[in-house]
Design a protein around this motif. Structure first.
Motif, PDB file in Angstrom:
ATOM      1  N   LEU A 177     -15.603  -4.655 -11.262  1.00 39.08           N
ATOM      2  CA  LEU A 177     -17.333  -5.275 -10.827  1.00 39.08           C
ATOM      3  C   LEU A 177     -18.260  -5.253 -11.211  1.00 39.08           C
ATOM      4  CD1 LEU A 177     -16.525  -4.266  -6.833  1.00 39.08           C
ATOM      5  CD2 LEU A 177     -16.500  -5.949  -7.816  1.00 39.08           C
ATOM      6  N   GLY A 178     -18.784  -4.045 -12.034  1.00 38.82           N
ATOM      7  CA  GLY A 178     -20.215  -4.248 -13.371  1.00 38.82           C
ATOM      8  C   GLY A 178     -19.473  -4.512 -14.293  1.00 38.82           C
ATOM      9  N   LEU A 179     -18.201  -4.945 -14.705  1.00 37.69           N
ATOM     10  CA  LEU A 179     -17.864  -5.643 -15.935  1.00 37.69           C
ATOM     11  C   LEU A 179     -17.543  -7.162 -15.725  1.00 37.69           C
ATOM     12  CD1 LEU A 179     -15.652  -3.288 -17.997  1.00 37.69           C
ATOM     13  CD2 LEU A 179     -18.399  -3.783 -18.700  1.00 37.69           C
ATOM     14  N   CYS A 180     -16.980  -7.547 -15.020  1.00 39.33           N
ATOM     15  CA  CYS A 180     -16.363  -9.047 -14.510  1.00 39.33           C
ATOM     16  C   CYS A 180     -17.160  -9.575 -13.671  1.00 39.33           C
ATOM     17  CB  CYS A 180     -15.066  -8.837 -14.296  1.00 39.33           C
ATOM     18  SG  CYS A 180     -13.999  -8.730 -15.150  1.00 39.33           S
ATOM     19  N   PHE A 220     -14.484 -10.877  -4.078  1.00 43.65           N
ATOM     20  CA  PHE A 220     -14.519  -9.966  -3.135  1.00 43.65           C
ATOM     21  C   PHE A 220     -13.056  -9.230  -2.127  1.00 43.65           C
ATOM     22  CE2 PHE A 220     -17.779 -14.498  -2.303  1.00 43.65           C
ATOM     23  CZ  PHE A 220     -18.108 -13.798  -1.514  1.00 43.65           C
ATOM     24  N   PRO A 221     -12.152 -10.038  -2.764  1.00 35.24           N
ATOM     25  CA  PRO A 221     -10.942  -9.522  -2.867  1.00 35.24           C
ATOM     26  C   PRO A 221     -11.310  -7.716  -2.938  1.00 35.24           C
ATOM     27  CG  PRO A 221     -10.546 -11.203  -3.351  1.00 35.24           C
ATOM     28  CD  PRO A 221     -11.767 -10.950  -3.738  1.00 35.24           C
ATOM     29  N   ALA A 222     -11.768  -7.916  -4.644  1.00 36.38           N
ATOM     30  CA  ALA A 222     -12.117  -6.134  -4.869  1.00 36.38           C
ATOM     31  C   ALA A 222     -13.206  -5.373  -4.324  1.00 36.38           C
ATOM     32  CB  ALA A 222     -12.421  -6.609  -6.572  1.00 36.38           C
ATOM     33  N   VAL A 223     -14.419  -6.103  -3.242  1.00 35.68           N
ATOM     34  CA  VAL A 223     -15.360  -5.953  -2.798  1.00 35.68           C
ATOM     35  C   VAL A 223     -14.748  -4.974  -1.825  1.00 35.68           C
ATOM     36  CG1 VAL A 223     -17.229  -6.006  -1.841  1.00 35.68           C
ATOM     37  CG2 VAL A 223     -17.124  -6.993  -4.057  1.00 35.68           C
ATOM     38  N   ALA A 245     -23.199  -2.375 -15.412  1.00 40.83           N
ATOM     39  CA  ALA A 245     -23.333  -4.565 -15.702  1.00 40.83           C
ATOM     40  C   ALA A 245     -23.699  -4.175 -17.538  1.00 40.83           C
ATOM     41  CB  ALA A 245     -23.257  -5.648 -15.328  1.00 40.83           C
ATOM     42  N   SER A 246     -25.398  -3.352 -17.151  1.00 39.77           N
ATOM     43  CA  SER A 246     -26.156  -3.298 -18.136  1.00 39.77           C
ATOM     44  C   SER A 246     -25.888  -2.787 -19.608  1.00 39.77           C
ATOM     45  CB  SER A 246     -27.466  -3.000 -17.586  1.00 39.77           C
ATOM     46  OG  SER A 246     -27.789  -3.519 -16.614  1.00 39.77           O
ATOM     47  N   LEU A 247     -25.695  -1.358 -18.729  1.00 38.44           N
ATOM     48  CA  LEU A 247     -24.219  -1.466 -20.335  1.00 38.44           C
ATOM     49  C   LEU A 247     -23.928  -2.005 -20.727  1.00 38.44           C
ATOM     50  CD1 LEU A 247     -23.924   3.120 -18.379  1.00 38.44           C
ATOM     51  CD2 LEU A 247     -26.187   1.899 -20.128  1.00 38.44           C
ATOM     52  N   ALA A 248     -22.770  -2.716 -20.370  1.00 37.89           N
ATOM     53  CA  ALA A 248     -22.649  -3.145 -21.438  1.00 37.89           C
ATOM     54  C   ALA A 248     -23.257  -4.761 -21.712  1.00 37.89           C
ATOM     55  CB  ALA A 248     -20.935  -4.043 -20.137  1.00 37.89           C
ATOM     56  N   LEU A 249     -23.805  -5.273 -21.427  1.00 42.13           N
ATOM     57  CA  LEU A 249     -24.556  -6.227 -22.223  1.00 42.13           C
ATOM     58  C   LEU A 249     -25.811  -5.443 -23.274  1.00 42.13           C
ATOM     59  CD1 LEU A 249     -25.376  -8.243 -19.028  1.00 42.13           C
ATOM     60  CD2 LEU A 249     -23.868  -9.203 -20.958  1.00 42.13           C
ATOM     61  N   TRP A 250     -25.997  -4.173 -22.929  1.00 37.64           N
ATOM     62  CA  TRP A 250     -27.169  -3.729 -24.199  1.00 37.64           C
ATOM     63  C   TRP A 250     -26.334  -3.878 -25.220  1.00 37.64           C
ATOM     64  CZ3 TRP A 250     -26.806   0.326 -26.997  1.00 37.64           C
ATOM     65  CH2 TRP A 250     -28.104   0.489 -28.008  1.00 37.64           C
ATOM     66  N   VAL A 251     -24.807  -3.640 -25.755  1.00 35.19           N
ATOM     67  CA  VAL A 251     -24.592  -4.119 -27.024  1.00 35.19           C
ATOM     68  C   VAL A 251     -24.585  -5.523 -28.141  1.00 35.19           C
ATOM     69  CG1 VAL A 251     -22.349  -3.975 -27.848  1.00 35.19           C
ATOM     70  CG2 VAL A 251     -23.331  -2.244 -26.407  1.00 35.19           C
ATOM     71  N   LEU A 252     -24.799  -6.228 -27.003  1.00 34.19           N
ATOM     72  CA  LEU A 252     -25.151  -7.763 -27.257  1.00 34.19           C
ATOM     73  C   LEU A 252     -26.683  -7.641 -27.175  1.00 34.19           C
ATOM     74  CD1 LEU A 252     -22.312  -9.266 -25.406  1.00 34.19           C
ATOM     75  CD2 LEU A 252     -21.876  -9.407 -28.034  1.00 34.19           C
ATOM     76  N   ALA A 253     -26.936  -7.502 -25.812  1.00 31.65           N
ATOM     77  CA  ALA A 253     -28.833  -7.428 -26.143  1.00 31.65           C
ATOM     78  C   ALA A 253     -29.041  -7.339 -27.489  1.00 31.65           C
ATOM     79  CB  ALA A 253     -29.212  -7.399 -24.759  1.00 31.65           C
ATOM     80  N   ARG A 254     -29.281  -5.983 -27.803  1.00 38.29           N
ATOM     81  CA  ARG A 254     -29.963  -5.612 -28.696  1.00 38.29           C
ATOM     82  C   ARG A 254     -30.338  -6.095 -30.083  1.00 38.29           C
ATOM     83  NH1 ARG A 254     -27.595  -1.635 -32.290  1.00 38.29           N
ATOM     84  NH2 ARG A 254     -29.930  -0.152 -32.070  1.00 38.29           N
ATOM     85  N   ARG A 255     -28.368  -7.354 -30.607  1.00 37.21           N
ATOM     86  CA  ARG A 255     -28.482  -8.288 -31.217  1.00 37.21           C
ATOM     87  C   ARG A 255     -29.009  -8.917 -31.506  1.00 37.21           C
ATOM     88  NH1 ARG A 255     -22.163  -9.385 -32.096  1.00 37.21           N
ATOM     89  NH2 ARG A 255     -22.796 -10.200 -33.902  1.00 37.21           N
ATOM     90  N   ALA A 256     -29.989  -9.143 -30.685  1.00 39.98           N
ATOM     91  CA  ALA A 256     -30.823 -10.490 -30.624  1.00 39.98           C
ATOM     92  C   ALA A 256     -31.690 -10.332 -31.683  1.00 39.98           C
ATOM     93  CB  ALA A 256     -30.725 -11.253 -29.174  1.00 39.98           C
ATOM     94  N   TRP A 298     -17.501 -18.879 -14.020  1.00 38.67           N
ATOM     95  CA  TRP A 298     -17.792 -18.754 -12.700  1.00 38.67           C
ATOM     96  C   TRP A 298     -17.648 -17.927 -11.499  1.00 38.67           C
ATOM     97  CZ3 TRP A 298     -20.647 -19.466  -8.428  1.00 38.67           C
ATOM     98  CH2 TRP A 298     -21.966 -19.039  -7.919  1.00 38.67           C
ATOM     99  N   ALA A 299     -17.544 -19.562 -11.159  1.00 42.83           N
ATOM    100  CA  ALA A 299     -16.872 -19.702  -9.907  1.00 42.83           C
ATOM    101  C   ALA A 299     -16.058 -18.910  -9.225  1.00 42.83           C
ATOM    102  CB  ALA A 299     -16.725 -21.097  -8.742  1.00 42.83           C
ATOM    103  N   MET A 300     -14.397 -18.832 -10.180  1.00 41.21           N
ATOM    104  CA  MET A 300     -12.897 -18.344 -10.163  1.00 41.21           C
ATOM    105  C   MET A 300     -13.846 -16.559  -9.902  1.00 41.21           C
ATOM    106  SD  MET A 300      -9.868 -18.515 -12.508  1.00 41.21           S
ATOM    107  CE  MET A 300      -9.904 -19.678 -12.532  1.00 41.21           C
TER     108      MET A 300
END
Length: 305
Positions: free
Chosen positions: A232-235, A28-31, A51-62, A20-22
């Motif tokens: 930035l949204g994904l990573c 910051f350089p990307a921003v 980010a939400s769209l990318a996570l939706w696929v995983l989230a809805r499996r819970a 996470w820290a890395m």
């Protein structure tokens, strides 16, 4: 297919927060490469939507991904924390000095620890506060070293006061997550928790952006800007907030937010790669204290598990 997810071990949570820290430090350089004319709040909202769209696929499996009424209220508070921090950061960037903001941001882990005590998701012991204080001194040392190379001075005014409220919001986010998990109000899936908090945060930040920023400025977005926004949204949003939520299930809010101290260290390493002439002894005390604090945090986590 509905799935359940087991919480990670303390060791896995710590390793995830190192990643996470890395990722945050590298973002910051990307921003900085994104066109300055683009409205920052609306850009953040779009970033969170990606980010939400990318996570939706995983989230809805819970199995417990769809929130109840009280769960939705808690997710809304978590989204409000995200909106409060990013909104305060963007506003304060024009009204506060960089050194002042860097110094105030050091308070987030200590604030998270104190708030966690009030919420009864932290234990009253001396080790973690001592480690946080050590990391804070190191981060302050890195901020001071950066100010020696053209940075602006320290002060406290209206901009700093607003940013401190944003830091308070940032510290409250993992506390609410841990508190909701301990009461069974939030999903056991880190992806589901991340999805709902980011989706609601995107809505709140987007509404603020529509009221405060010219939407027409989004028209100047180039193809490179769009690719950077997707990255930035994904990573820097989906993956980093997922790692934070994953670690929250195994660690306390103070331990999770302590990894904020590593972000300026990663930024320092990037500075040395880009400008080797900036290497000097002035960076050594802060770097040494931060690395020592992280080593103690990892050992403390292993001893507690």
């Amino acid at each position: 297919m509905r799935v359940t997810s087991a919480p990670p071990s303390a060791r896995q949570a710590h390793l995830g927060m190192l990643l996470w820290a890395m990722l945050v430090g590298l973002s910051f350089p990307a921003v900085g490469l994104v066109s300055e004319a683009l409205p920052p709040l609306l850009l953040t909202s779009l970033r969170f939507i990606i980010a939400s769209l990318a996570l939706w696929v995983l989230a809805r499996r819970a199995m417990d991904w769809w929130p109840s009424g009280r769960s939705l209220a808690l997710y809304s508070l978590m989204g409000l924390c995200l909106a409060g921090f990013f909104g305060a950061m963007f506003w304060a960037a024009h009204h506060a000095t960089a050194l002042s903001m860097a110094t105030l941001f050091v308070s987030v882990p200590l604030l998270a620890f104190v708030l966690g005590l009030f919420a009864r998701v932290e234990r009253l012991a001396w080790r973690l506060p001592a480690i946080l204080a050590l990391g804070a001194l190191g981060a302050l040392g890195l901020a001071w070293a950066e100010s020696r190379y053209g940075g602006s001075g320290m002060r406290f005014g209206r901009g700093e006061a607003v940013f401190f409220m944003g830091c308070l919001s940032s510290a409250l986010y993992p506390v609410l997550s841990k508190w909701g998990l301990s009461r069974g109000w939030l999903s056991q899936s880190a992806a589901a928790r991340t999805f709902w908090s980011l989706a609601i945060g995107a809505l709140l930040i987007g509404l603020a952006g529509l009221g405060l920023e010219p939407v027409a400025n989004l028209a100047v977005m180039t193809g490179r800007d769009a690719l950077l926004l997707i990255y930035l949204g994904l990573c820097s949003s989906a993956l980093t907030f997922w790692l934070l939520q994953r670690a929250t299930a195994a660690l306390t809010p103070g331990a999770v937010t302590a990894y904020n101290y590593l972000v300026p260290f990663v930024s320092m390493l990037l500075l040395f790669i880009q400008q080797p002439g900036q290497i000097g002894w002035v960076w050594l005390p802060g770097s040494g204290l931060v690395l020592m604090a992280m080593a103690l945090l990892f050992c403390n986590g292993r001893a507690a598990s």
